[in-house]
Design a protein around this motif. Structure first.
Motif, mmCIF file in Angstrom:
data_model
loop_
_atom_site.group_PDB
_atom_site.id
_atom_site.type_symbol
_atom_site.label_atom_id
_atom_site.label_comp_id
_atom_site.label_asym_id
_atom_site.label_seq_id
_atom_site.Cartn_x
_atom_site.Cartn_y
_atom_site.Cartn_z
ATOM 1 N N SER A 53 -6.739 5.129 0.288
ATOM 2 C CA SER A 53 -5.545 5.948 0.481
ATOM 3 C C SER A 53 -4.628 5.340 1.540
ATOM 4 C CB SER A 53 -5.906 7.399 0.801
ATOM 5 O OG SER A 53 -6.960 7.449 1.702
ATOM 6 N N MET A 54 -5.203 4.690 2.555
ATOM 7 C CA MET A 54 -4.335 4.056 3.545
ATOM 8 C C MET A 54 -3.606 2.853 2.951
ATOM 9 S SD MET A 54 -6.662 4.276 6.980
ATOM 10 C CE MET A 54 -5.429 3.701 8.150
ATOM 11 N N ALA A 55 -4.346 2.063 2.161
ATOM 12 C CA ALA A 55 -3.731 0.857 1.615
ATOM 13 C C ALA A 55 -2.606 1.194 0.645
ATOM 14 C CB ALA A 55 -4.787 0.004 0.920
ATOM 15 N N TYR A 92 0.754 1.289 6.284
ATOM 16 C CA TYR A 92 -0.171 0.473 7.069
ATOM 17 C C TYR A 92 -0.022 -0.975 6.631
ATOM 18 C CZ TYR A 92 -2.072 5.055 8.052
ATOM 19 O OH TYR A 92 -2.199 6.364 8.432
ATOM 20 N N GLN A 93 1.037 -1.592 7.104
ATOM 21 C CA GLN A 93 1.345 -2.960 6.721
ATOM 22 C C GLN A 93 0.253 -3.910 7.218
ATOM 23 O OE1 GLN A 93 4.388 -3.794 4.989
ATOM 24 N NE2 GLN A 93 3.165 -5.636 4.654
ATOM 25 N N ASN A 94 -0.273 -3.593 8.383
ATOM 26 C CA ASN A 94 -1.267 -4.453 8.998
ATOM 27 C C ASN A 94 -2.671 -4.021 8.574
ATOM 28 O OD1 ASN A 94 -2.974 -5.870 10.632
ATOM 29 N ND2 ASN A 94 -1.828 -5.481 12.529
ATOM 30 N N TRP A 95 -3.375 -4.937 7.939
ATOM 31 C CA TRP A 95 -4.706 -4.632 7.421
ATOM 32 C C TRP A 95 -5.643 -4.113 8.512
ATOM 33 C CZ3 TRP A 95 -6.219 -4.131 2.545
ATOM 34 C CH2 TRP A 95 -7.578 -4.049 2.274
ATOM 35 N N LEU A 96 -5.435 -4.639 9.735
ATOM 36 C CA LEU A 96 -6.338 -4.258 10.829
ATOM 37 C C LEU A 96 -6.294 -2.772 11.135
ATOM 38 C CD1 LEU A 96 -6.303 -7.053 13.521
ATOM 39 C CD2 LEU A 96 -8.269 -5.993 12.414
ATOM 40 N N GLU A 97 -5.150 -2.140 10.885
ATOM 41 C CA GLU A 97 -5.078 -0.696 11.125
ATOM 42 C C GLU A 97 -6.080 0.036 10.245
ATOM 43 O OE1 GLU A 97 -1.018 1.122 11.663
ATOM 44 O OE2 GLU A 97 -0.472 -0.805 10.782
ATOM 45 N N PHE A 124 2.804 4.882 1.360
ATOM 46 C CA PHE A 124 4.147 4.412 1.697
ATOM 47 C C PHE A 124 4.808 5.398 2.646
ATOM 48 C CE2 PHE A 124 3.311 2.162 -2.215
ATOM 49 C CZ PHE A 124 3.911 0.933 -1.989
ATOM 50 N N ASP A 125 5.700 4.904 3.499
ATOM 51 C CA ASP A 125 6.427 5.840 4.361
ATOM 52 C C ASP A 125 7.711 6.287 3.666
ATOM 53 O OD1 ASP A 125 8.243 3.825 4.623
ATOM 54 O OD2 ASP A 125 7.617 3.250 6.641
ATOM 55 N N ALA A 126 8.470 7.111 4.354
ATOM 56 C CA ALA A 126 9.642 7.729 3.732
ATOM 57 C C ALA A 126 10.672 6.693 3.278
ATOM 58 C CB ALA A 126 10.288 8.710 4.706
ATOM 59 N N SER A 166 1.645 -0.839 -4.454
ATOM 60 C CA SER A 166 1.084 -0.997 -3.119
ATOM 61 C C SER A 166 0.531 -2.407 -2.899
ATOM 62 C CB SER A 166 -0.020 0.031 -2.894
ATOM 63 O OG SER A 166 -1.027 -0.128 -3.870
ATOM 64 N N GLU A 167 0.118 -3.059 -3.961
ATOM 65 C CA GLU A 167 -0.429 -4.411 -3.785
ATOM 66 C C GLU A 167 0.650 -5.474 -3.865
ATOM 67 O OE1 GLU A 167 -4.114 -5.348 -5.668
ATOM 68 O OE2 GLU A 167 -5.039 -3.525 -4.892
#
Lengths: 58, 708
Positions: B406-408, B419-424, B411-413, B561-562
């Motif tokens: 769900s994080m990957a 979560y552009q950064n995978w580390l998040e 999208f934001d508004a 998303s990918e």
């Protein structure tokens, strides 16, 4: 592109349906025969693991 | 009728039993170590053979082929003799089988951590070991069929059918998937490339689950559950239907591992359809097992053996319901590449295979040593601890999988990835990785308790090496009971039976694969997709040796998303020179299919030497040895010519030029690194790996710039 060529094999979309029918036929025939099995011999077969009276050890 | 006297061979059963416990413990310990490394990446101590990506394959292979493998042989050698009322066909073959299998395991335990691997999951072993596996498997088969032929029981009990299907199908799967062209004694390339390689691999991979982890264990269930409960299986008719439907359907389901990939759509649909149908026989089997205990539930409360078996069969039911659901495209879109899959397989491995093995061990050891279990209480403790371990393992991993997906996909508004950064994403699931390691430790603690208990049990009894028995031999003249002619016709001669089973499973493989292969001659390659340069090819082999594909996929699925995160989605034509394919199955790190050109060489260098310098908080292992080892060029020429033989269009005689080209390209990268303050000579392994990473996805990017 590869996909386009592949999907242009004639009617490849029918493949899942054909194989499904194949299985279905197989299944029906099998169930038919299994239901016709003789009750007594089925019982005997199912008891094979329990039938070990000849082991000489306790 | 004169009774014949003979002896059951318990010594071979004991051998496999000890091996099961030994390798099971090792396999789980390695699993625990790599689970901890996902929390503390420093736990590889900068040593290659202790690194996650080197040990992950050791863990999976140890659990599948060493733990469950030996467990299967233990159960087969015990039950086969008894339901057929005959000693194993040949003591010699039994010994060859046992020692040969252990030799394979030892070879695997040495070569896998050293990086002599093919990269294909659960088929990582290199070609000489593959050949050894095939030979030993044939020995097992001969020994089994020999025993069936000299049996003293007319009817072949259903458990044995499952064993026969296992022998036949595993041989087929192993051989077809392991076809590879040797480059040297411990290096080879898959003869298949790209999409085809993926299809063959997952046809194999899925059916390794089916015919190595499932069918033999179902056979064991059909023997040991009635034994432990002392009552016949609920419905013998159902077990026949279970058997034939299961082996028929299973073989088709492999493509469900490749949904939304570059695999053709019709093959994906086929995988989905058959996976859904699989629910029926799987649940038929589960119900048959559980109902065997109808009216005996008071016994289940008493007897730890039955408790383990009940949970095992329930876990089988859970996993085989979940599997088909995961084959639905919309569910798979979420679950695939995440820890959800890890949870799924561990319900199967820890619950079904693990618990059934434990149940059998608790039952069989008192029998073999002519005594009773040392402590029922400890066995019950093990049962509860083990169950707790499974829950603590699976629940956090399901949760992690859900969160990752769900994080990957969020999208934001403004339409950007939240979560552009995978580390998040990685940091969010750290607590789940911790809990999972705790769950694994608990489960392992249960195993330790079991070993103590079994040790004590054996100690208070006396081992019965050759167990005397007697039974009447089979007579020549025989009339089958009415209604059974049809099945007797195939069943009375085991070879005919094996042939029918083989034809059934072969049809599935052929229908799926042949169309894909027919096309091989005219795959319209994407014109900008070129073979790898010699340096990139060497880099790719390092990527395989280091096992980067255990954490990174190279397959961008066609989701917004990918494509937002990685770039254009992957096309079949991109992989035509990939022997073997490296799509991966798990994204602990981000996809790398479009990595080329994303970062400067210096970033890649520093990141590989110690990921946390570039990505603080990363759980990727450090690979400092890549910056020290000199790149081995002794096989470069041979690799080029083997690749050409496999159909990669390197010009004739390119070998002579390859080394020069390689050095030129390496010098270019080295110069760039030096200019950016990284001191390298240009002959280090890391240069090749960087070259490969910088190549990934570049061809397709060029294609789209050209067409624009």
């Amino acid at each position: 592109m590869f996909q386009n060529v592949l999907s242009s094999i004639e009617n490849v979309g029918l493949l899942p349906s054909i194989t499904f029918l194949f299985f279905f036929g197989f299944f029906i025939v099998m169930v038919f025969f299994v239901l016709r099995m003789d009750k007594k011999s089925v019982k005997k077969m199912s008891e094979i693991p329990l039938d070990e009276p000849h082991s000489m050890n306790p | 009728m004169e009774l014949e006297r003979f002896e059951y061979d318990n010594k071979i059963v004991r051998k496999f039993l000890i091996a099961t416990i030994l390798w099971g413990t090792v396999g789980m310990l390695v699993g625990l170590l790599i689970a901890l490394q996902l929390v503390f990446p420093q736990l590889n101590f900068g040593i290659p053979i202790l690194t996650y990506s080197h040990l992950r394959a050791l863990h999976t292979n140890a659990v599948i082929f060493a733990f469950v493998g030996n467990g299967m042989f233990m159960g087969v050698y015990y039950s086969l003799q008894r339901v057929l009322k005959a000693r194993m066909y040949s003591n010699f073959l039994s010994q060859v089988h046992f020692w040969g299998w252990q030799l394979i395991i030892v070879c695997a335990a040495i070569t896998i951590p050293l990086g002599y691997i093919t990269s294909k999951e659960y088929a990582e072993l290199e070609w000489p070991i593959d050949i050894l596996i095939a030979l030993i498997w044939v020995v097992f088969g001969i020994n089994m069929f020999g025993t069936i032929i000299k049996r003293r029981e007319r009817h072949i009990f259903v458990a044995v059918w499952f064993y026969i299907a296992t022998v036949v199908t595993v041989a087929m799967l192993h051989i077809v998937n392991s076809l590879e062209m040797p480059v040297s004694f411990l290096k080879s390339y898959s003869v298949y490339a790209g999409v085809q390689d993926a299809l063959v691999q997952w046809w194999y991979g899925h059916n390794a689950v089916a015919f190595f982890l499932t069918t033999p264990y179902l056979g064991l269930m059909y023997y040991f559950m009635p034994k432990a409960a002392n009552r016949p299986v609920y419905s013998y008719r159902l077990s026949i239907i279970h058997f034939w439907s299961l082996i028929f359907l299973y073989i088709w389901a492999g493509p469900h591992h490749l949904l939304y990939t570059a695999l053709p759509d019709w093959a994906q649909s086929l995988g989905t359809v058959f996976s859904i149908m699989l629910i029926a026989p799987s649940w038929g089997g589960m119900v048959n097992g559980l109902l065997t205990l109808r009216g005996a539930w008071d016994k289940v409360r008493e007897d730890p053996v039955l408790k383990f078996m009940v949970v095992a069969v329930t876990a089988y039911g859970m996993a085989t319901l979940e599997g088909p659901l995961l084959s639905l495209k919309n569910v798979n879109a979420i679950s695939h590449f995440t820890n959800w899959t890890i949870a799924h397989v561990h319900v199967g491995a820890l619950g079904w295979n693990g618990f059934l093995t434990f149940g059998i061990l608790y039952w069989i050891i008192p029998k073999l040593w002519g005594t009773t279990l040392y402590s029922k209480k400890l066995a019950n403790t093990h049962f509860w601890i083990g169950t707790l371990g499974i829950i603590f393992y699976a629940v956090p991993m399901y949760w992690a999988g859900w969160m990752e997906a769900s994080m990957a996909k969020q999208f934001d508004a403004d339409g950007y990835l939240k979560y552009q950064n995978w580390l998040e994403i990685v940091t969010q699931i750290m607590p789940m990785y911790v809990t999972r390691a705790v769950g694994g430790s608990i489960y392992l603690a249960g195993v330790v308790i079991m070993i103590y208990n079994l040790w004590k049990t054996a100690g208070k009894g006396k081992f019965i090496g050759d167990e005397a028995a007697e039974a009447a031999p089979l007579t020549r003249e025989y009339t089958p009971s009415p209604g059974m002619h049809w099945h007797h016709a195939i069943e009375r001669t085991p070879v005919r039976f094996a042939l029918v089973a083989f034809v059934l499973v072969a049809i599935g493989g052929i229908v799926e694969m042949v169309p894909t292969f027919m096309i091989k001659s005219n795959i319209p390659t994407i014109s900008s997709v070129k073979p790898y340069t010699p340096l990139e090819l060497e880099g790719r082999d390092l990527y395989i040796r280091e096992g980067c594909n255990t954490c990174h996929s190279q397959m961008v699925r066609p989701f917004r998303s990918e494509t937002e995160r990685y770039g254009e989605y992957s096309k079949a034509g991109e992989f035509v020179y990939d022997h073997p394919f490296l799509w991966g199955s798990k994204r602990t790190g981000p996809d790398l299919a479009r990595e080329g050109g994303k970062y400067p060489n210096a970033w890649q260098y520093n990141h590989l030497m110690d990921p946390r310098t570039m990505s603080p908080g990363s759980i990727m292992p450090m690979y400092p040895w890549l910056g020290e080892n000199k790149l081995d060029l002794s096989l470069t020429k041979k690799k080029i010519s083997v690749m050409r033989e496999l159909g990669v269009p390197y010009a004739k005689g390119y070998e002579s030029q390859a080394e020069g080209d390689l050095k030129n390209q390496a010098a270019g990268i080295a110069k760039d690194l030096n200019d950016n303050g990284v001191p390298v000579n240009g002959d280090e392994e890391i240069i090749a790996l960087i070259a490969y990473l910088q190549r990934l996805g570049v061809d397709i990017k060029q294609a789209s710039t050209v067409s624009k």
